[in-house]
Design a protein around this motif. Structure first.
Motif, PDB file in Angstrom:
ATOM      1  N   MET A  24      18.969   6.614  21.485  1.00  0.00           N
ATOM      2  CA  MET A  24      17.929   6.769  20.582  1.00  0.00           C
ATOM      3  C   MET A  24      17.212   5.516  20.271  1.00  0.00           C
ATOM      4  O   MET A  24      15.842   5.625  19.612  1.00  0.00           O
ATOM      5  CB  MET A  24      18.643   7.285  19.327  1.00  0.00           C
ATOM      6  CG  MET A  24      19.283   8.824  19.518  1.00  0.00           C
ATOM      7  SD  MET A  24      20.519   9.371  18.490  1.00  0.00           S
ATOM      8  CE  MET A  24      19.728  10.070  17.020  1.00  0.00           C
ATOM      9  N   GLY A  83      13.621   6.492  21.381  1.00  0.00           N
ATOM     10  CA  GLY A  83      13.163   7.333  20.244  1.00  0.00           C
ATOM     11  C   GLY A  83      11.787   6.668  19.919  1.00  0.00           C
ATOM     12  O   GLY A  83      11.537   5.873  18.686  1.00  0.00           O
ATOM     13  N   VAL A 142      18.099  13.768  19.997  1.00  0.00           N
ATOM     14  CA  VAL A 142      19.442  13.445  19.328  1.00  0.00           C
ATOM     15  C   VAL A 142      20.618  13.538  19.999  1.00  0.00           C
ATOM     16  O   VAL A 142      21.087  14.489  20.419  1.00  0.00           O
ATOM     17  CB  VAL A 142      19.555  14.284  17.924  1.00  0.00           C
ATOM     18  CG1 VAL A 142      20.575  13.795  17.050  1.00  0.00           C
ATOM     19  CG2 VAL A 142      18.036  14.496  17.206  1.00  0.00           C
TER      20      VAL A 142
END
Ligand code: F6P
Length: 552
Positions: free
Chosen positions: A361, A365, A382
């Protein structure tokens, strides 16, 4: 590199390979895993791969040979292989920080050469490994003594993020390989409760703190390290001269280490080309090395290296990290999957998914591409999960009968660890659950099958399992240091592949900065009631409530 950049900069969602996958997705949309297996019963053995000790089954995925071919074409068109080679060559592929990305150099044999800006880095890597080994041997043999002359029995690693999660996860994973006479703890949270609980029953005279921070400026770590020093000196009734025997540092920043009061002789260095979340096989792994010994640590590094070499050289059709990354892209970008579950069927891997959360992440991300332009496609998922059997009695209901598509990785082992003794007898039951879950998720239970069991008609919809939930099964013989290294490298490179396809910088983490800056501004408001310019009305009211509750 210029060709790589040129290739990568044309928009992903405008590529013919992307459109071909979208069309293929529509054509496959109604296919159920039951149909895919009916059409191709061989896929249960054909859709398997081996890397090192890891056997990987990907037959329970919503893919055909055509899907896999199209995904590989997307990888080729987006320059994944060129970027991979540039990473291994030590080029500065972390564009926003202008840094090389060379965690793979941390696990090459000493005979290898890896250069950054024309300088070989391998000898430096092995010099630090040697220094770590000497230190580890001195601590484990009792030769390294504390200020009062007593040997070290307790190790407390203070660090956060990549300076905590890796060694903490691996310590749990490899507990059976640890020196059980040592107490090893990990403190990360700036909540004083973390340090309090870690040291409250320890004898300071036998305690060594390992301060792990790449930058040595991270506020949580420096605050905890300062509190630990105060605790130690208070307990020993000693002055600063005791610090050298009870504190060592793992960092790239010698100046800050010295400023803190740790002798740089007791500093284990690493380099800016090691990202925090990719750092635990650098000096950041010192607490783990002390716990498991340098031999087991080196076995783990060899496991990493084995998968690195596989990723670097295996053909696309058999390249396991490439496959995992492509499957991720398939679900995230063409099936709208928002999350990805990682479900180890091993109690020892209880922190594995937490570790992967940062790896995946913090890396993927991102919402702008490598040129800073907004991406029009979904990026990192996620990542979540806990050891599988516990999850079965908590959130698996949603996996089986909820409305979301959640691809999941199931990780299991054929053998229990020898030290479990008679308790190892429970292992078959654990693994029966492991195999049962992926079967249930893939094939479900049809209304006809439910009715055939004599279930009342009004309950049939409730007892029906749609199935068609994709899973990867990763099976190894036993959880050894090498296997752990192999598993982690597998995920590191999977994350790389996804970031390369999405054309994002998987190696920076600017998204964590804003919160840090705001926290620094808000703290004086909590303590002294200071005015914070620009504080929004909601936060202003919350700060006032907090102060009232604290009686300030
Ligand atoms: O959360 C941001 C981050 O920079 C991570 O990438 C890193 O692992 C962590 O903070 C700790 O940083 P450091 O090792 O410099 O203390």
């Amino acid at each position: 590199m210029s060709e790589t950049n040129a290739q990568a900069s044309s928009r992903l969602d405008q590529r013919p390979e992307w459109h071909a996958l979208a069309k293929h997705h529509d054509e496959l949309a109604d296919a159920h895993l039951r149909d895919l297996f009916d059409r191709d019963p061989e896929r249960g053995t054909r859709y398997t791969l081996q890397v090192g000790d890891l056997h990987l089954d990907y037959s329970k995925h919503l893919v055909t040979d055509e899907t896999l071919r199209l995904l590989r074409e997307l990888a080729a068109a987006t320059g994944v292989f060129e970027l991979r080679d540039a990473m291994f060559r030590g080029e500065r592929i972390n564009v926003t920080e202008n840094r090389a990305v060379l965690h793979t150099a941390l696990r090459v044999p000493q005979s290898a050469t890896v250069e950054v800006d024309g300088q070989d880095v391998v000898q430096g890597v092995h010099a630090v490994l040697y220094k770590m080994t000497v230190f580890t041997d001195r601590v484990r043999s009792g030769e390294w003594t504390g200020h009062t002359g007593r040997p070290i029995k307790n190790i407390v690693n203070i660090g956060i993020g990549g300076s905590d999660l890796g060694p903490a996860m691996a310590y749990e994973a490899l507990r059976a390989y640890t020196d059980r006479s040592l107490t090893v703890r990990f403190v990360s949270n700036v909540d004083g409760a973390d340090l309090h609980e870690a040291v409250r029953d320890l004898d300071a005279a036998e305690t060594l703190f390992i301060i792990a921070s790449k930058t040595f400026t991270t506020i949580e770590t420096i605050t905890n390290a300062t509190a630990a020093r105060d605790w130690l000196l208070g307990e020993l009734g000693a002055g600063d001269e005791a610090v050298a025997k009870h504190f060592v540092a793992l960092s790239t920043n010698a100046e800050k280490v010295a400023e803190f009061g740790i002798d740089t002789q007791n500093m284990f260095e690493f380099w800016d080309w090691v990202g925090g979340r990719y750092s635990f096989d650098s000096a950041i792994g010192l607490s783990l090395m002390v716990a498991i010994g340098s031999g087991a640590f080196r076995e783990m590094l060899a496991g990493f290296h084995l998968v690195d070499e596989h990723f670097r050289t295996a053909p696309a059709e058999r390249n396991v990290p490439l496959l995992l990354g492509l499957l991720g892209v398939w679900y995230i970008n063409f099936h709208d999957a928002q999350s990805h579950a990682v479900l180890p069927y091993s109690h020892y891997l209880s922190r594995f998914t937490a570790y992967l959360q940062q790896l995946d992440m913090e890396s993927d991300g991102k919402s702008v591409d490598r040129d800073g332009k907004p991406v029009d496609w979904q990026t990192g998922p996620v990542v979540w999960g806990t050891p599988g059997t516990n999850g079965q009695h908590a959130y698996y209901q949603l996996l089986h009968q909820g409305t979301k598509l959640i691809p999941a990785d199931f990780i299991g082992f054929a053998r229990p660890l020898a030290e479990l003794g008679a308790l190892g007898g429970q292992h078959d039951l654990l693994m029966a659950n492991f195999f049962a879950q992926t079967q249930a998720l893939a094939f479900g239970k049809t209304p006809e099958e439910v009715r055939a069991e004599g279930v009342a008609e009004e309950l049939v919809p409730h007892k029906t399992f749609r199935g068609n939930h994709p899973t990867t099964t990763i099976l190894a013989n036993e959880l050894t240091p090498s296997v752990l290294g192999q598993l982690i490298a597998l995920y590191e490179h999977k994350v790389f592949v996804q970031g390369a396809i999405w054309n994002i910088d998987s190696f920076d983490q600017w998204g964590v900065e804003l919160g840090k800056v705001l926290a620094k501004r808000i703290e004086p408001a909590l303590v002294e009631g200071a005015e914070v310019p620009g504080l929004d009305p909601s936060t202003t009211a919350l700060v006032a409530t907090y102060r009232t509750l604290r009686g300030r």
